[in-house]
Design a protein around this motif. Sequence first.
Motif, PDB file in Angstrom:
ATOM      1  N   VAL A  32       0.859  -1.186   0.000  1.00 42.02           N
ATOM      2  CA  VAL A  32       0.000   0.000   0.000  1.00 42.02           C
ATOM      3  C   VAL A  32       0.890   1.229   0.000  1.00 42.02           C
ATOM      4  O   VAL A  32       1.779   1.360   0.853  1.00 42.02           O
ATOM      5  N   VAL A  33       0.688   2.109  -0.975  1.00 46.96           N
ATOM      6  CA  VAL A  33       1.411   3.373  -1.042  1.00 46.96           C
ATOM      7  C   VAL A  33       0.441   4.470  -0.612  1.00 46.96           C
ATOM      8  O   VAL A  33      -0.571   4.713  -1.274  1.00 46.96           O
ATOM      9  N   ILE A  34       0.747   5.139   0.496  1.00 53.80           N
ATOM     10  CA  ILE A  34      -0.111   6.213   0.997  1.00 53.80           C
ATOM     11  C   ILE A  34       0.340   7.525   0.368  1.00 53.80           C
ATOM     12  O   ILE A  34       1.473   7.958   0.555  1.00 53.80           O
ATOM     13  N   VAL A  90       3.737  -4.490   3.088  1.00 58.35           N
ATOM     14  CA  VAL A  90       4.615  -3.310   3.089  1.00 58.35           C
ATOM     15  C   VAL A  90       3.728  -2.081   2.921  1.00 58.35           C
ATOM     16  O   VAL A  90       2.845  -2.054   2.058  1.00 58.35           O
ATOM     17  N   ILE A  91       3.972  -1.072   3.740  1.00 59.81           N
ATOM     18  CA  ILE A  91       3.261   0.204   3.601  1.00 59.81           C
ATOM     19  C   ILE A  91       4.300   1.297   3.347  1.00 59.81           C
ATOM     20  O   ILE A  91       5.238   1.471   4.128  1.00 59.81           O
ATOM     21  N   VAL A  92       4.122   2.015   2.244  1.00 62.14           N
ATOM     22  CA  VAL A  92       5.024   3.103   1.869  1.00 62.14           C
ATOM     23  C   VAL A  92       4.312   4.421   2.127  1.00 62.14           C
ATOM     24  O   VAL A  92       3.247   4.684   1.565  1.00 62.14           O
ATOM     25  N   THR A  93       4.886   5.254   2.969  1.00 59.72           N
ATOM     26  CA  THR A  93       4.266   6.532   3.334  1.00 59.72           C
ATOM     27  C   THR A  93       4.806   7.640   2.431  1.00 59.72           C
ATOM     28  O   THR A  93       5.690   8.399   2.807  1.00 59.72           O
ATOM     29  N   ALA A  94       4.243   7.726   1.222  1.00 56.26           N
ATOM     30  CA  ALA A  94       4.638   8.775   0.273  1.00 56.26           C
ATOM     31  C   ALA A  94       3.815  10.022   0.567  1.00 56.26           C
ATOM     32  O   ALA A  94       3.059  10.517  -0.276  1.00 56.26           O
ATOM     33  N   THR A  95       3.979  10.514   1.776  1.00 54.28           N
ATOM     34  CA  THR A  95       3.120  11.577   2.298  1.00 54.28           C
ATOM     35  C   THR A  95       3.701  12.965   2.130  1.00 54.28           C
ATOM     36  O   THR A  95       3.162  13.935   2.666  1.00 54.28           O
TER      37      THR A  95
END
Length: 541
Positions: free
Chosen positions: A216-218, A373-378
Amino acid sequence: MLSGNADHLSSQAQSGTPAEARGAGQQTAHAAGQGKAQHVDVLIVGAGLSGICAAYHLQTSCPGKTFAILEGRDAIGGTWDLFRYPGVRSDSDMYTLGFSFRPWRSEKSIADGDAILQYIRGTAREFGIEQRIRFGHRATRASWSSDTARWTVEATVGPQGTPARFTCGFLYLCSGYYDYADGYMPGWPGMERFGGRIVHPQHWPSDLVYDDKRVVVIGSGATAVTLLPEMAKRAAHVTMLQRSPTYIVARPSSDAISAWLQRRLPAGMAHRATRWKNVLLGMYFYNLSRKKPELVKQKILKGVRAQLGPDYDIDKHFTPSYKPWDQRLCLVPDSDLFESIRSGKASVATDQIASFTETGLALRSGAQLDADVIVTATGLQLKVAGGLQIEVDGVPRSPAQAFMYKGMMYSGMPNLAVAMGYVNASWTLKAELSSTYVCRLINYMDAHGYAWCAPRRADSSADQEPSLSLSSGYVQRASGILPKQGSKRPWRVHQNYLFDLMALKFGRIEDGAMAFGRAGQAAARPESTMPSAMTADSVNG
């Protein structure tokens, strides 16, 4: 006059391979830490696109000036050396992001990060700039003295933070406006419960394995839009979770018109023609967006519908609540984002996070997103002037209290310029114009016997607004640290290459807002006491 006639950098530190230059720089820094300051005429901070550009123009247009570049990291490239996440690439075409003096030769106009990094390093090598770089030198404080008409710049060197001091006649900050140490992380409830791995793109771990994993890309900005199609090549599935949509435009990664021009014209002429074509097209699209936002909005959404088909919920996932160019548009080369969605390897979810769970994310709608996997593209955080502490004649000065002069200098701060790019076009276009203006300014002062110049604004309380006009989150979060702009030139920050070209390359140096003086004359007189129109003669008698 700006002349470095004492305590120049040692010849050892100005020659040799990058590794030798780094070692020499650290040796001389150790000596400086013992009290001896190294002097150059011009000190550049940052060895990315802007710093290499500044160095080229200095040695070309001001060949008699000594200069050095302080680079806090151990490599050339700035942003393009920092970011290592999968698929990192330009969001501007390389015919304008590249330098005018070293044409981009690749057929791909939307280039990957490694190609851009090699281009920057190749430029530094070709023009002998890399030997002027002091690697591992992080500038921390700059103090101006009107008595000597010099800046004293303090830096820390290497992991041990060994102190070093430099003096210079002119200080040019080319470190961009991103905080390299930390990206933006809003934080959510239950993050500690998640059993998988949480990654921020700005600090991408080299050991991350996501093959056949659920990702998941946030985020919904350029980083998220880049990550989704690239990670989808190896992951089991990638979901881009966005709180709200972004305008997304697809275009080919190669420029067909440029390829046609290169087959028929000499290389230099083809590059200039392509560069101007892209500059003018970009300006046309931006101005059309501001004048007829609904028309541009519908054209963008029509393009998305053509990519995803009539049954896809474009209104929910790809229709922002704001007008085009209230925030930056996202560019996807060769429709890779849409291709990943069509293939089923990727998807978009528009919702808000209620909390992290052991297996993923619980959303406010009640839905669950499972993830390994969680990617925090915040987003990123802004840092003005590289976080440098600035003093003028012993008085602390903050860029947040200053006005931008011609989009590249701070009011009341003498002999100091900053390289700032456009929000609606490539960074390098404005960085090159700023560098040519700095050289014009230095040569003008030398010709007239001046030691300093300082933009001064008669009324600093009138018609002020932030220098960046985007509604993007990273800009709004930094509103308290950004310098201001006025409503009229030269205090208006134009997002227009032609306006800046006329002002910076061809405009008068003495324009009524720039004051000049000699060593011993105070450069930091309160701006409120200055007349509304000034020339060098009125200031200096």
